[in-house]
Design a protein around this motif. Sequence first.
Motif, PDB file in Angstrom:
ATOM      1  N   MET A   1     -62.492  59.908  15.692  1.00  8.29           N
ATOM      2  CA  MET A   1     -63.012  61.256  15.511  1.00  8.29           C
ATOM      3  C   MET A   1     -64.455  61.198  15.040  1.00  8.29           C
ATOM      4  SD  MET A   1     -60.547  63.319  16.291  1.00  8.29           S
ATOM      5  CE  MET A   1     -60.997  64.870  15.524  1.00  8.29           C
ATOM      6  N   ALA A   2     -65.294  62.005  15.637  1.00  6.21           N
ATOM      7  CA  ALA A   2     -66.703  62.055  15.224  1.00  6.21           C
ATOM      8  C   ALA A   2     -66.815  62.686  13.844  1.00  6.21           C
ATOM      9  CB  ALA A   2     -67.510  62.858  16.227  1.00  6.21           C
ATOM     10  N   GLU A   3     -67.881  62.332  13.115  1.00  8.28           N
ATOM     11  CA  GLU A   3     -68.080  62.851  11.761  1.00  8.28           C
ATOM     12  C   GLU A   3     -69.543  63.188  11.520  1.00  8.28           C
ATOM     13  OE1 GLU A   3     -64.645  60.990   8.929  1.00  8.28           O
ATOM     14  OE2 GLU A   3     -66.426  59.749   9.248  1.00  8.28           O
ATOM     15  N   LEU A   4     -69.740  64.094  10.563  1.00  7.86           N
ATOM     16  CA  LEU A   4     -71.084  64.455  10.089  1.00  7.86           C
ATOM     17  C   LEU A   4     -71.319  63.705   8.784  1.00  7.86           C
ATOM     18  CD1 LEU A   4     -73.679  66.171  10.141  1.00  7.86           C
ATOM     19  CD2 LEU A   4     -72.375  68.026   9.058  1.00  7.86           C
ATOM     20  N   HIS A   5     -72.265  62.781   8.799  1.00  5.25           N
ATOM     21  CA  HIS A   5     -72.569  61.945   7.636  1.00  5.25           C
ATOM     22  C   HIS A   5     -73.872  62.422   6.992  1.00  5.25           C
ATOM     23  CE1 HIS A   5     -69.777  58.607   8.949  1.00  5.25           C
ATOM     24  NE2 HIS A   5     -69.993  59.215  10.094  1.00  5.25           N
ATOM     25  N   PHE A   6     -73.927  62.348   5.674  1.00  2.00           N
ATOM     26  CA  PHE A   6     -75.161  62.688   4.962  1.00  2.00           C
ATOM     27  C   PHE A   6     -75.464  61.597   3.948  1.00  2.00           C
ATOM     28  CE2 PHE A   6     -77.311  65.622   1.651  1.00  2.00           C
ATOM     29  CZ  PHE A   6     -78.571  65.310   2.152  1.00  2.00           C
ATOM     30  N   PHE A   7     -76.593  60.903   4.153  1.00  2.00           N
ATOM     31  CA  PHE A   7     -77.060  59.863   3.246  1.00  2.00           C
ATOM     32  C   PHE A   7     -78.263  60.422   2.487  1.00  2.00           C
ATOM     33  CE2 PHE A   7     -75.082  57.847   6.852  1.00  2.00           C
ATOM     34  CZ  PHE A   7     -74.310  56.832   6.292  1.00  2.00           C
ATOM     35  N   THR A   8     -78.198  60.381   1.166  1.00  2.00           N
ATOM     36  CA  THR A   8     -79.253  61.001   0.382  1.00  2.00           C
ATOM     37  C   THR A   8     -79.736  60.091  -0.740  1.00  2.00           C
ATOM     38  OG1 THR A   8     -79.880  63.014  -0.833  1.00  2.00           O
ATOM     39  CG2 THR A   8     -77.657  62.159  -1.209  1.00  2.00           C
ATOM     40  N   GLY A   9     -80.929  60.371  -1.219  1.00  2.00           N
ATOM     41  CA  GLY A   9     -81.531  59.614  -2.312  1.00  2.00           C
ATOM     42  C   GLY A   9     -82.931  60.153  -2.546  1.00  2.00           C
ATOM     43  N   THR A  10     -83.579  59.691  -3.596  1.00  2.00           N
ATOM     44  CA  THR A  10     -84.950  60.107  -3.853  1.00  2.00           C
ATOM     45  C   THR A  10     -85.895  59.421  -2.876  1.00  2.00           C
ATOM     46  OG1 THR A  10     -85.310  58.286  -5.411  1.00  2.00           O
ATOM     47  CG2 THR A  10     -84.459  60.363  -6.328  1.00  2.00           C
ATOM     48  N   MET A  11     -87.172  59.735  -2.971  1.00  2.00           N
ATOM     49  CA  MET A  11     -88.159  58.961  -2.236  1.00  2.00           C
ATOM     50  C   MET A  11     -88.051  57.500  -2.661  1.00  2.00           C
ATOM     51  SD  MET A  11     -91.560  61.393  -2.377  1.00  2.00           S
ATOM     52  CE  MET A  11     -91.676  61.178  -4.155  1.00  2.00           C
TER      53      MET A  11
ATOM     54  N   VAL B   1     -78.272  72.853  10.558  1.00  2.00           N
ATOM     55  CA  VAL B   1     -77.178  72.002  10.075  1.00  2.00           C
ATOM     56  C   VAL B   1     -75.849  72.509  10.620  1.00  2.00           C
ATOM     57  CG1 VAL B   1     -75.952  71.165   8.037  1.00  2.00           C
ATOM     58  CG2 VAL B   1     -78.455  71.328   8.020  1.00  2.00           C
ATOM     59  N   ASP B   2     -75.683  73.825  10.683  1.00  2.00           N
ATOM     60  CA  ASP B   2     -74.487  74.393  11.301  1.00  2.00           C
ATOM     61  C   ASP B   2     -74.375  73.925  12.758  1.00  2.00           C
ATOM     62  OD1 ASP B   2     -73.789  75.754   8.999  1.00  2.00           O
ATOM     63  OD2 ASP B   2     -74.640  77.663   9.648  1.00  2.00           O
ATOM     64  N   GLY B   3     -75.518  73.869  13.441  1.00  2.00           N
ATOM     65  CA  GLY B   3     -75.527  73.391  14.819  1.00  2.00           C
ATOM     66  C   GLY B   3     -75.102  71.941  14.925  1.00  2.00           C
ATOM     67  N   LEU B   4     -75.533  71.121  13.973  1.00  2.00           N
ATOM     68  CA  LEU B   4     -75.119  69.717  13.957  1.00  2.00           C
ATOM     69  C   LEU B   4     -73.617  69.591  13.749  1.00  2.00           C
ATOM     70  CD1 LEU B   4     -78.039  68.182  11.856  1.00  2.00           C
ATOM     71  CD2 LEU B   4     -77.588  67.801  14.296  1.00  2.00           C
ATOM     72  N   ALA B   5     -73.070  70.414  12.857  1.00  2.00           N
ATOM     73  CA  ALA B   5     -71.626  70.393  12.625  1.00  2.00           C
ATOM     74  C   ALA B   5     -70.871  70.792  13.899  1.00  2.00           C
ATOM     75  CB  ALA B   5     -71.269  71.328  11.467  1.00  2.00           C
ATOM     76  N   LYS B   6     -71.416  71.738  14.640  1.00  2.00           N
ATOM     77  CA  LYS B   6     -70.794  72.178  15.898  1.00  2.00           C
ATOM     78  C   LYS B   6     -70.828  71.046  16.920  1.00  2.00           C
ATOM     79  CE  LYS B   6     -70.947  75.928  19.314  1.00  2.00           C
ATOM     80  NZ  LYS B   6     -71.655  77.172  19.742  1.00  2.00           N
ATOM     81  N   VAL B   7     -71.940  70.308  16.981  1.00  2.00           N
ATOM     82  CA  VAL B   7     -72.042  69.161  17.886  1.00  2.00           C
ATOM     83  C   VAL B   7     -70.942  68.151  17.577  1.00  2.00           C
ATOM     84  CG1 VAL B   7     -73.452  67.135  18.448  1.00  2.00           C
ATOM     85  CG2 VAL B   7     -74.501  69.408  18.382  1.00  2.00           C
ATOM     86  N   VAL B   8     -70.702  67.911  16.297  1.00  2.00           N
ATOM     87  CA  VAL B   8     -69.652  66.970  15.886  1.00  2.00           C
ATOM     88  C   VAL B   8     -68.280  67.484  16.300  1.00  2.00           C
ATOM     89  CG1 VAL B   8     -68.488  65.912  13.907  1.00  2.00           C
ATOM     90  CG2 VAL B   8     -70.988  66.054  13.952  1.00  2.00           C
ATOM     91  N   ASP B   9     -67.982  68.729  15.945  1.00  2.00           N
ATOM     92  CA  ASP B   9     -66.639  69.266  16.147  1.00  2.00           C
ATOM     93  C   ASP B   9     -66.304  69.564  17.601  1.00  2.00           C
ATOM     94  OD1 ASP B   9     -66.354  69.148  13.409  1.00  2.00           O
ATOM     95  OD2 ASP B   9     -66.844  71.266  13.095  1.00  2.00           O
TER      96      ASP B   9
ATOM     97  N   GLN C   1     -67.640  66.029  19.851  1.00  2.00           N
ATOM     98  CA  GLN C   1     -67.198  64.717  19.349  1.00  2.00           C
ATOM     99  C   GLN C   1     -68.324  63.686  19.421  1.00  2.00           C
ATOM    100  OE1 GLN C   1     -64.120  63.817  17.774  1.00  2.00           O
ATOM    101  NE2 GLN C   1     -64.321  66.048  17.619  1.00  2.00           N
ATOM    102  N   ILE C   2     -69.492  64.096  18.915  1.00  2.00           N
ATOM    103  CA  ILE C   2     -70.656  63.212  18.829  1.00  2.00           C
ATOM    104  C   ILE C   2     -70.954  62.977  17.357  1.00  2.00           C
ATOM    105  CG2 ILE C   2     -73.157  63.088  19.220  1.00  2.00           C
ATOM    106  CD1 ILE C   2     -72.701  64.639  21.826  1.00  2.00           C
ATOM    107  N   ASP C   3     -71.076  61.721  16.959  1.00  2.00           N
ATOM    108  CA  ASP C   3     -71.374  61.386  15.563  1.00  2.00           C
ATOM    109  C   ASP C   3     -72.789  61.826  15.206  1.00  2.00           C
ATOM    110  OD1 ASP C   3     -69.009  60.006  14.572  1.00  2.00           O
ATOM    111  OD2 ASP C   3     -69.489  58.442  16.032  1.00  2.00           O
ATOM    112  N   VAL C   4     -72.947  62.353  13.986  1.00  2.00           N
ATOM    113  CA  VAL C   4     -74.263  62.754  13.486  1.00  2.00           C
ATOM    114  C   VAL C   4     -74.501  62.092  12.139  1.00  2.00           C
ATOM    115  CG1 VAL C   4     -75.709  64.662  12.700  1.00  2.00           C
ATOM    116  CG2 VAL C   4     -74.236  64.960  14.707  1.00  2.00           C
ATOM    117  N   PHE C   5     -75.630  61.393  12.017  1.00  2.00           N
ATOM    118  CA  PHE C   5     -76.011  60.704  10.787  1.00  2.00           C
ATOM    119  C   PHE C   5     -77.289  61.350  10.250  1.00  2.00           C
ATOM    120  CE2 PHE C   5     -73.841  57.788  13.621  1.00  2.00           C
ATOM    121  CZ  PHE C   5     -72.847  57.246  12.808  1.00  2.00           C
ATOM    122  N   CYS C   6     -77.193  62.019   9.103  1.00  2.00           N
ATOM    123  CA  CYS C   6     -78.338  62.714   8.510  1.00  2.00           C
ATOM    124  C   CYS C   6     -78.829  61.969   7.275  1.00  2.00           C
ATOM    125  CB  CYS C   6     -77.951  64.139   8.122  1.00  2.00           C
ATOM    126  SG  CYS C   6     -77.582  65.204   9.531  1.00  2.00           S
TER     127      CYS C   6
END
Length: 213
Positions: free
Chosen positions: A1-11, A96-104, A107-112
Amino acid sequence: MAELHFFTGTMDSGKSTLALQTNHNHAARGRVGRIFTAHDRSGVATVSSRLGLTHDAVEVDPGFDFWRYVVDQLTHGSRVDYLVCDEAQFYTAAQVDGLAKVVDELQIDVFCFGILSDFRTQLFEGSRRLVELADRMQVLQVEALCWCGKRATHNARTVGGEMVTEGEQVVVGDVDVEAEVHYEVLCRAHHRRRMTTERARAVSMIAEPLPFR
């Protein structure tokens, strides 16, 4: 299953480096992806890492539609297995809503990849929506450091050498201290006190390195 990933951190926590590494890893396995960015430090449609790595990208302006872009690509016979989205803090909530729609729906993985909060310690619109929607959220383990040596948690903006906490949320600058608009990372205590590296040095809070003989 495709997923929406979010990787975060400071500069300085390696977000763009990881974005490029993620693309490399998937491409090396024969997958076909697209890379996106917004307001990259290079000033052009490129994902650029402070380590010197770069890759051409699609620029995401406020009117960009991820769903339409991907559907157009697929309709015209192109293959799209995943999306790598750098500087995602600058995306709109609708994007971002559009990216979630692409995933759901496709079935394309999105890495943010993006910063959570701005120089005012307020969440960016895109990051807020990603926190709300992402299937997986990961804080990068490479810790950026404040000038004092503590873990940096806040992004600071200086204009003409003075730290500011008001103004437009998005102003492209540089980590070069000589730049008119300069960014650096600080711990919470020194962000609250507006104690940047230059100010600390001016009041001799940063010890000079001991000479070695």
